[in-house]
Design a protein around this motif. Structure first.
Motif, PDB file in Angstrom:
ATOM      1  N   ASN A  11       0.854  -1.110  -0.153  1.00  0.00           N
ATOM      2  CA  ASN A  11      -0.009   0.063   0.506  1.00  0.00           C
ATOM      3  C   ASN A  11       0.715   1.031   0.396  1.00  0.00           C
ATOM      4  O   ASN A  11       1.104   1.728  -0.848  1.00  0.00           O
ATOM      5  N   LEU A  12       1.642   1.247   1.044  1.00  0.00           N
ATOM      6  CA  LEU A  12       2.963   2.716   0.953  1.00  0.00           C
ATOM      7  C   LEU A  12       3.466   2.852  -0.751  1.00  0.00           C
ATOM      8  O   LEU A  12       3.875   3.428  -0.552  1.00  0.00           O
ATOM      9  N   TYR A  13       4.571   1.878  -1.033  1.00  0.00           N
ATOM     10  CA  TYR A  13       4.790   1.447  -2.103  1.00  0.00           C
ATOM     11  C   TYR A  13       3.995   2.005  -3.284  1.00  0.00           C
ATOM     12  O   TYR A  13       4.059   3.014  -3.912  1.00  0.00           O
ATOM     13  N   ARG A  49      13.887  10.520  12.657  1.00  0.00           N
ATOM     14  CA  ARG A  49      14.700   9.702  11.348  1.00  0.00           C
ATOM     15  C   ARG A  49      15.848   8.893  11.101  1.00  0.00           C
ATOM     16  O   ARG A  49      15.939   8.185  11.089  1.00  0.00           O
ATOM     17  N   PHE A  50      17.067   9.879  11.395  1.00  0.00           N
ATOM     18  CA  PHE A  50      17.820   9.472  11.630  1.00  0.00           C
ATOM     19  C   PHE A  50      18.080   8.742  12.821  1.00  0.00           C
ATOM     20  O   PHE A  50      18.297   7.328  12.897  1.00  0.00           O
ATOM     21  N   GLY A  57      11.685   6.462   7.559  1.00  0.00           N
ATOM     22  CA  GLY A  57      10.573   8.019   7.735  1.00  0.00           C
ATOM     23  C   GLY A  57      10.100   8.320   6.832  1.00  0.00           C
ATOM     24  O   GLY A  57       9.558  10.049   6.398  1.00  0.00           O
ATOM     25  N   LEU A  58       9.772   7.782   5.321  1.00  0.00           N
ATOM     26  CA  LEU A  58       8.560   8.058   4.652  1.00  0.00           C
ATOM     27  C   LEU A  58       7.281   8.459   4.876  1.00  0.00           C
ATOM     28  O   LEU A  58       7.067   8.464   6.350  1.00  0.00           O
ATOM     29  N   PRO A  59       6.850   9.645   4.376  1.00  0.00           N
ATOM     30  CA  PRO A  59       5.639  10.036   5.211  1.00  0.00           C
ATOM     31  C   PRO A  59       4.564   8.738   4.682  1.00  0.00           C
ATOM     32  O   PRO A  59       4.693   7.984   4.237  1.00  0.00           O
ATOM     33  N   PHE A  60       3.076   8.925   5.750  1.00  0.00           N
ATOM     34  CA  PHE A  60       2.088   7.465   6.019  1.00  0.00           C
ATOM     35  C   PHE A  60       3.383   6.540   7.142  1.00  0.00           C
ATOM     36  O   PHE A  60       2.586   5.312   6.847  1.00  0.00           O
ATOM     37  N   GLN A  61       4.753   6.914   6.775  1.00  0.00           N
ATOM     38  CA  GLN A  61       4.987   4.866   7.224  1.00  0.00           C
ATOM     39  C   GLN A  61       4.999   5.102   8.616  1.00  0.00           C
ATOM     40  O   GLN A  61       5.429   5.952   9.581  1.00  0.00           O
ATOM     41  N   SER A  62       4.778   3.731   9.240  1.00  0.00           N
ATOM     42  CA  SER A  62       4.723   3.451  10.825  1.00  0.00           C
ATOM     43  C   SER A  62       5.646   2.239  11.371  1.00  0.00           C
ATOM     44  O   SER A  62       6.793   2.694  10.555  1.00  0.00           O
ATOM     45  N   GLY A  64      18.463   4.395   4.379  1.00  0.00           N
ATOM     46  CA  GLY A  64      18.640   5.389   4.974  1.00  0.00           C
ATOM     47  C   GLY A  64      17.563   5.909   4.829  1.00  0.00           C
ATOM     48  O   GLY A  64      16.509   5.427   4.343  1.00  0.00           O
ATOM     49  N   PRO A  65      17.797   7.084   5.993  1.00  0.00           N
ATOM     50  CA  PRO A  65      16.109   8.032   5.558  1.00  0.00           C
ATOM     51  C   PRO A  65      16.126   8.400   4.702  1.00  0.00           C
ATOM     52  O   PRO A  65      16.781   9.071   4.065  1.00  0.00           O
ATOM     53  N   TYR A  66      14.663   8.663   4.615  1.00  0.00           N
ATOM     54  CA  TYR A  66      13.964   9.510   3.612  1.00  0.00           C
ATOM     55  C   TYR A  66      14.169  10.653   3.738  1.00  0.00           C
ATOM     56  O   TYR A  66      14.254  11.108   4.991  1.00  0.00           O
TER      57      TYR A  66
END
Ligand code: 5AD
Ligand code: SF4
Length: 354
Positions: free
Chosen positions: A161-163, A249-250, A199-204, A226-228
């Motif tokens: 879904n996130l993809y 995110r780090f 740390g993508l938006p919508f990512q839990s 790595g971090p978004y």
């Protein structure tokens, strides 16, 4: 160490929420797992950002096809060969050729040609990693025959879904095709790598816990995650208010590296540039908690502005030798030993050959 090979989702979640003294102890434990399993060597992979031409339109990426604010480039053959010779001279075990994704025949043939030329120019001493997106089995085979040893395809997020939220909804950006590419690679004899953005938006937190389980289930040999980091000219930028703060995110990225090292003790894990973007000592930190690979950028300086996947990418204006000296100091500061003149195949890959 053993207990981590069957770690549950609930336990991963628990560790992802650690803080304070418990978190420091956890990092230390991960560092020890690394020392026991793969030692304190750090391997260099010279990174060559071969071309920023890309057929895709990933919503998070600064070089996406529809971004008209950048000059498109493709390195000349001699520039690639020179960079390979430099990596060879500096005794890097391997070279990573990365580019936007294309599958037209000009590109496929060009990469084949470059692989052969690199091997000719470096006495077959360099291991070559390709990071050129999804290709057909025929192309993967061809490039392998021409001398590529390793291939990286980041799944970006294992949650379908996130993809779909972070990619356009079409065949070119299909989650299933991406998984299929990884499965094909896994049976071709390449050393296979994947990775995710954190740390993508919508990512839990649950999503990233599942990412770790996914990576483990693929049984890959190497991981770069790595971090978004947001990029103003991309469609995902409009969700920047919903992002976790960069420090979080780090931290989440470091916890992921530490956990992955415990779950897959003998793979290669990269301390990535995106980590350094969010924290000046991000790569050293990653080395302490589990990473064992660093990818110094060998892209000729004049092209670097063209390969800004995200904002504030470091070393865009820095001469290679200066970066390398700094990097060597960072590695030593992290208590690690720079391994030159070694391919640095992951122990995991060597073990699965027998
Ligand atoms: N933030 C962090 N990583 C990114 N990548 C692309 N865009 C971004 C971004 N905005 C990563 C993807 C891709 C790799 C080449 O760069 O994971 O696979
Ligand atoms: Fe192209 Fe890769 Fe950027 Fe997607 S992430 S737009 S495939 S360069």
């Amino acid at each position: 160490m053993k207990e981590f090979s069957n770690i549950s989702r609930a336990e991963i979640l628990e560790m992802l929420s650690l803080n304070g003294k418990e978190l420091q102890d956890f990092y230390e434990r991960a560092g020890q797992v690394k020392l026991k399993s793969v030692g304190n060597k750090v391997y260099y992979r010279g990174l060559l950002e071969y071309s920023n031409r890309c057929a895709k339109n990933c919503f998070y990426c600064g070089v996406r096809k529809d971004n008209q604010n950048i000059d498109r480039y493709t390195l000349e053959d001699n520039e690639v060969v020179e960079a390979a010779k430099l990596a060879h001279k500096k005794q890097f075990g391997s070279l990573v050729l990365q580019s936007g994704e294309r599958s037209d025949s000009w590109f496929v043939n060009k990469v084949s040609h470059l692989l052969r030329e690199i091997h000719k120019a470096t006495n077959n001493d360099l291991h070559i990693t390709l990071s050129m997106g999804e290709q057909t089995e025929k192309t993967f085979d061809l490039w392998r025959e021409c001398g590529a040893h390793r291939y990286l395809v980041r799944i970006e997020t294992s949650d379908k879904n996130l993809y779909q939220k972070i990619h356009p909804n079409d065949q070119l950006h299909s989650y299933d095709r991406r998984i299929e590419a990884l499965e094909i690679l896994r049976k071709t004899g390449y050393q296979v790598g994947t990775g995710v953005m954190i740390g993508l938006p919508f990512q839990s937190r649950e999503d990233v816990a599942d990412d770790l389980l996914f990576i483990k289930s693929l049984d890959v040999d190497m991981v770069g995650m790595g971090p978004y980091i947001e990029h103003e000219t991309t469609p995902l930028f409009k969700y920047q208010d919903q992002l976790r703060p960069k420090s979080e995110r780090f931290e989440l990225s470091m916890k992921m590296v530490a956990l992955l090292r415990m779950m897959m003790p003998t793979i290669n894990i990269a301390a990535t540039t995106a980590m350094q973007t969010l924290h000046p000592e991000g790569r050293e930190f990653a080395l302490r908690v589990g990473a064992n690979v660093i990818m110094p950028n060998l892209t000729p300086l004049k092209y670097r502005e063209g390969y800004l996947l995200y904002e504030n990418k470091p070393n865009v204006h820095e001469e290679t030798d200066v970066s390398l000296e700094k990097l060597k100091q960072s590695i030593e500061k992290a208590g690690c030993q720079l391994a030159l003149g070694e391919w640095g195949d992951s122990k995991h890959f060597r073990d699965r050959q027998y």
